[in-house]
Design a protein around this motif. Structure first.
Motif, PDB file in Angstrom:
ATOM      1  N   UNK A 129       0.834  -1.205   0.000  1.00  0.00           N
ATOM      2  CA  UNK A 129       0.000   0.000   0.000  1.00  0.00           C
ATOM      3  C   UNK A 129       0.868   1.255   0.000  1.00  0.00           C
ATOM      4  N   UNK A 130       0.266   2.339  -0.423  1.00  0.00           N
ATOM      5  CA  UNK A 130       0.910   3.653  -0.426  1.00  0.00           C
ATOM      6  C   UNK A 130       1.453   3.969   0.966  1.00  0.00           C
TER       7      UNK A 130
ATOM      8  N   UNK B 120      -4.556  11.123  -0.987  1.00  0.00           N
ATOM      9  CA  UNK B 120      -4.060   9.780  -0.650  1.00  0.00           C
ATOM     10  C   UNK B 120      -5.229   8.814  -0.510  1.00  0.00           C
ATOM     11  N   UNK B 124      -5.908   5.491  -2.789  1.00  0.00           N
ATOM     12  CA  UNK B 124      -6.068   4.191  -2.144  1.00  0.00           C
ATOM     13  C   UNK B 124      -7.441   3.594  -2.442  1.00  0.00           C
ATOM     14  N   UNK B 253     -16.529   7.252  -4.911  1.00  0.00           N
ATOM     15  CA  UNK B 253     -16.620   8.648  -4.498  1.00  0.00           C
ATOM     16  C   UNK B 253     -15.533   8.910  -3.466  1.00  0.00           C
ATOM     17  N   UNK B 254     -14.517   9.639  -3.888  1.00  0.00           N
ATOM     18  CA  UNK B 254     -13.287   9.731  -3.103  1.00  0.00           C
ATOM     19  C   UNK B 254     -13.325  10.925  -2.161  1.00  0.00           C
ATOM     20  N   UNK B 255     -14.291  10.935  -1.299  1.00  0.00           N
ATOM     21  CA  UNK B 255     -14.495  12.072  -0.423  1.00  0.00           C
ATOM     22  C   UNK B 255     -14.963  11.512   0.908  1.00  0.00           C
ATOM     23  N   UNK B 256     -14.070  11.444   1.865  1.00  0.00           N
ATOM     24  CA  UNK B 256     -14.356  10.687   3.083  1.00  0.00           C
ATOM     25  C   UNK B 256     -14.577  11.609   4.269  1.00  0.00           C
ATOM     26  N   UNK B 257     -15.591  11.321   5.057  1.00  0.00           N
ATOM     27  CA  UNK B 257     -15.927  12.149   6.208  1.00  0.00           C
ATOM     28  C   UNK B 257     -15.626  11.444   7.520  1.00  0.00           C
ATOM     29  N   UNK B 258     -15.320  10.156   7.471  1.00  0.00           N
ATOM     30  CA  UNK B 258     -15.084   9.435   8.729  1.00  0.00           C
ATOM     31  C   UNK B 258     -13.695   9.776   9.250  1.00  0.00           C
TER      32      UNK B 258
ATOM     33  N   UNK C 222     -23.222   6.195   5.003  1.00  0.00           N
ATOM     34  CA  UNK C 222     -21.968   6.800   4.583  1.00  0.00           C
ATOM     35  C   UNK C 222     -20.917   5.706   4.323  1.00  0.00           C
ATOM     36  N   UNK C 223     -20.219   5.839   3.220  1.00  0.00           N
ATOM     37  CA  UNK C 223     -19.215   4.857   2.792  1.00  0.00           C
ATOM     38  C   UNK C 223     -19.813   3.488   2.475  1.00  0.00           C
ATOM     39  N   UNK C 244     -24.061  12.236  -3.117  1.00  0.00           N
ATOM     40  CA  UNK C 244     -23.458  10.898  -3.178  1.00  0.00           C
ATOM     41  C   UNK C 244     -21.961  10.971  -2.892  1.00  0.00           C
ATOM     42  N   UNK C 245     -21.331  12.037  -3.361  1.00  0.00           N
ATOM     43  CA  UNK C 245     -19.906  12.191  -3.115  1.00  0.00           C
ATOM     44  C   UNK C 245     -19.652  12.437  -1.634  1.00  0.00           C
ATOM     45  N   UNK C 246     -20.443  13.317  -1.064  1.00  0.00           N
ATOM     46  CA  UNK C 246     -20.347  13.600   0.374  1.00  0.00           C
ATOM     47  C   UNK C 246     -20.512  12.315   1.193  1.00  0.00           C
ATOM     48  N   UNK C 248     -19.741   9.411   0.212  1.00  0.00           N
ATOM     49  CA  UNK C 248     -18.656   8.482  -0.107  1.00  0.00           C
ATOM     50  C   UNK C 248     -19.166   7.104  -0.506  1.00  0.00           C
ATOM     51  N   UNK C 249     -20.277   7.089  -1.260  1.00  0.00           N
ATOM     52  CA  UNK C 249     -20.790   5.804  -1.747  1.00  0.00           C
ATOM     53  C   UNK C 249     -19.827   5.195  -2.770  1.00  0.00           C
ATOM     54  N   UNK C 250     -19.759   3.886  -2.778  1.00  0.00           N
ATOM     55  CA  UNK C 250     -19.185   3.170  -3.908  1.00  0.00           C
ATOM     56  C   UNK C 250     -20.336   2.605  -4.718  1.00  0.00           C
TER      57      UNK C 250
END
Lengths: 317, 317, 317, 317
Positions: A129-130, B120, B124, B253-258, C222-223, C244-246, C248-250
């Motif tokens: 991993x990175x 990052x 990932x 969706x590469x935007x994480x809030x956790x 989320x996520x 959806x971005x907020x 962080x859905x895949x």
């Protein structure tokens, strides 16, 4: 054409045989380089069973000489790395078009598709991993290849251990962030001091020895990965499993026999090589013509100072 | 100490407030740099609701000035990138020790921990594999960051698209294997021609526009990945889902809030930055002192030629 | 033998043709059941282009009647589900031995290998984890199949939504932990109340409609993951991507075209079916002989109360 | 309140101590059940070091008696499984609210949160896939738990091996598709015959013995997984690594020490238990009051016929 046949103990002979025929989905490849694999050493030393002969050789690159009737996308003159399982110490091999991978414009005598595939699969299976800290134990040819591919994966540190000064020197030239001479330093101590006491995220064992295997348990962090690249021949290995279990290691045996996996590794590795992203510079240390193949194997057996890899190179026509 | 407070439309004012107190598990950080984030632009343009004020600023690095009683492993004088969610346009921030990451010896005014963490995590989450072909659409600051991290992952090709010549020039300097000016070339055509007709393994959408989003469906291979890094504000986006479904794309969706994910991304990114493996050179294009913060935001709004990122820099004491 | 040929709008005709010949690596299968797939409806309604005909039918199970010379491991009389891409509404199909999967001892007229493969791949791609809360929107045939496979994965809750009382009744019989009639209840509200406000770990969209797609963004945590199983034909879909971005859905598009993936899904699904671990009981609701194939398609078009799936069944000899 | 203190060899004594105080983020739990863990046996047999005492007990469920000032979402009277690391053989434990998981309405004396967490993490780490063939070696308590969780994952076959007829009988009742008495049959032979010669996709080793460990290499398919659940105390284990490497096994050590991982496993397992999806019926075979705790440990030591698990049960007030 000429082909090397193993007829006795340490006794290849050069035979004259027909150029192989090829099926409609195959191509005929004029061999440029054929690597001597460590796994072939013991069979050479011991020779084939009485009354039998062997035609080894499976690390082959060359130039396409003819193409089968059903072949698309490969043309005469293409430079390729190929997957064959035997008869590779020969002037020509016949191989399925699907088993050929473009080698790009670099030196063909370093484009050893099969070991590159093994190393690519090892690095992918270990899922580096990175930002990881990675230890590679063993700076021989396979260790070097793993090293070069790990270096492409965005690690923080790449710590390489060996007992041979010449191997460590080569690893340093390849860009190790730290080399460790295990005859002078404790590898676990060095790793701990470089990883805030945590241990490496991944340790690659590339020697095939009990000693190196034992060390991996002390260089790897809790819930980290141990990737076994070295071939652990001979007697069973001892593993302190209570400790390894406590540390929650995942152990990846990086040795794949499934054709789809081998081809995937070869595709990845040859793409990188052809694009100039993966370098093999300096890894092929000894070159021999076909009629000196017994010397090539003896060099692998004796591992003289500076040795990493011996190959058979065929003269350009 | 001084802090910037948003009191109206495009109207920061500098306030004098007490240096923040800090809990036993926190440290006090003297701010060296505080980045201007694109997500803060609209709030600045529109100003806070009547009668309210705002204290933005969340891209902070600096030097530890004091440590709480329970803090281990961080000392006064340490150079760190930190995770805060507001009040970052100020001379000091108080922050949990667990949210501080060593910044190494490089220039602190480029050590923007929060956007590095986002990028990052994006790389990932997209799980770029060895030998992949990758497209990055958008060569602004976030696109550049994604670019730099993708380049660390051992890809075969890194194709960068934008409509601004200065952005493409910067991408070329950062090492893109191909830059595409979408005002002159068809990006899907270029990608197809460079990938044997297959499309990219991963496309990163870093613009936040409908046009770029639409393009991703034509640059990505069957069963490939589309990573959405740009923030798609405003009206709903149109997606030709029949085509995307047929192509079996995975959309990340590469935007994480956790918090755990943010901290993990920050740890990865800052490890690489501190080790010198990740470079931010050239990405911070505009620097302002705190009392010119409205100019900094105006520069982000106007995006002059050569613009990638504006930051507030505090004078060394 | 008889085969159905589509010659015009809603106009299959039954033709007499030769039993297909088969290659050495193929087998000849006497068809027992051939499912009517929703994707074939529009082509039937619209008919083929002028002057052309079509031979659809790709959901086939039957009994091996003859085997090619090179075939191992399959014998005359074996009951199998098979992968064909057309010409399945016929008494016999010729198919590679590698595309045949044992059907076990259960009813062959429910052993619809191709849709089972699709659903198995969808559930695997969505990577349902132990203890997950899962929402399935759409309780038609594909929704039911996904439901049955999700139920095998050790989820905590399996919430099924539809607008048709008969579909919800079927879902309840299949063991949904909660069924939601979306004409009477808000699905997002129900999901929130059942998941401590968090949302589902995975939502499967099995309707192909904009309305259901829009709902998935409000039923998923989320996520979390949104798996798109329904085929979203027609105009582009609108997605509130900022939200959806907020979150962080895949998004997983569960529709695979690669042969290896299809075969893997078929292998998984047929293993479970043959072992009795996966039940198809109650999912095939309408059966027709070959000469009533236009009625079968009309039933799919009209979806009478209680409809889930129409199949063509061939008489046992 | 009463608590068991280990004061010598096989010598717990019951002490009267104060009910523990609890912090604002903790709750006080009245203990209903406290399991006797196999890892505690050796310390009991050998006793603590001279002059020291021990307070073991970490498999605790009970009813919330009081809640700290900062605790949200848990109320007095809630039935919970909890994570504690010691002092669990007592009438009350104080524990962080975040370490409490709802136990639902089933029997609390079977709601052993900690071993359920271990087994859930083992099954998740081994990543059992839909349709897999799975072998579980060892049908004791941990083997049974793994068995029950694997059975929830949609496997094709679940083959359980042991040498004790009573354990095999229990495994059969739990729904094993095949039980193998290793004193009468060769497990590898049985597995090969049931898996078309391929071997199992995953083998769980749940005994902690060299013999079972050695067997796993002959029951697992090429590129399959070996999950080590048993605790391999004592001398190093011997592993025929040349063979395991050739077979490309991945070895997962299913024993996690990281708090986040433990809590995740506990959350998963308790969700399933509370929802009635996971049953513990029949796994707790021996119940003792606190003042017979030495008998409980002696029962674990002696493993009488029919033994799987001993627990201390506290009288309802």
């Amino acid at each position: 054409m000429e082909i090397a046949v193993l007829r006795g103990r340490e006794a290849f002979e050069i035979e004259e045989v027909d150029v192989p025929s090829f099926a409609p989905d195959e191509v005929l490849v004029r061999v440029v380089v054929s690597g001597v694999c460590a796994s072939e050493l013991e069979p050479w030393v011991e020779g084939p069973p009485d009354g039998e002969v062997r035609y080894p050789g499976h690390e082959v690159s060359g130039v396409v000489a003819e193409v089968g009737a059903d072949v698309d996308g490969i043309a005469v003159g293409d430079r390729v790395g190929v997957w064959v399982t035997e008869r590779g110490f020969a002037e020509y091999v016949a191989v399925k078009a699907a088993y050929c991978f473009p080698a790009g414009g670099g030196p063909l005598d370093e484009a050893l598709a099969e070991p590159i595939a093994c190393a690519a699969n090892a690095v992918e299976a270990a899922d580096v991993r990175l930002g990881d800290d990675v230890v590679v134990i063993g700076a021989g040819f396979m260790g070097n290849l793993v090293h070069n591919l790990v270096a492409l994966r965005g690690v923080r540190q790449l710590i390489v251990a060996d007992a041979r000064p010449d191997a460590l020197e080569r690893a340093a030239k390849l860009g190790a962030t730290r080399v460790v001479d295990v005859t002078r330093e404790s590898l676990p101590d060095v790793v701990r001091s470089l990883t805030e006491g945590r241990g490496a995220d991944v340790t690659f064992e590339c020697t095939g020895t009990q000693a190196a295997l034992s060390t991996t348990g002390d260089t790897t962090r809790m819930s980290g990965k141990i990737a076994i690249v070295g071939y652990h021949q001979g007697r069973a290995r001892e593993i302190p499993l209570a400790h390894w279990n406590w540390m929650a290691f995942t152990i990846v045996n990086a040795h794949f026999r499934e054709v789809a996996t081998i081809l995937r590794g070869m595709s990845i590795g040859m793409r990188l090589l052809a694009a100039g992203e993966l370098s093999m510079a300096g890894l092929v240390t000894h070159r021999f013509p076909l009629d000196e193949i017994n010397d090539a194997f003896a060099t692998l057996r004796d591992k003289p100072d500076g040795f990493a890899k011996a190959v058979i190179v065929f003269p350009e026509p």
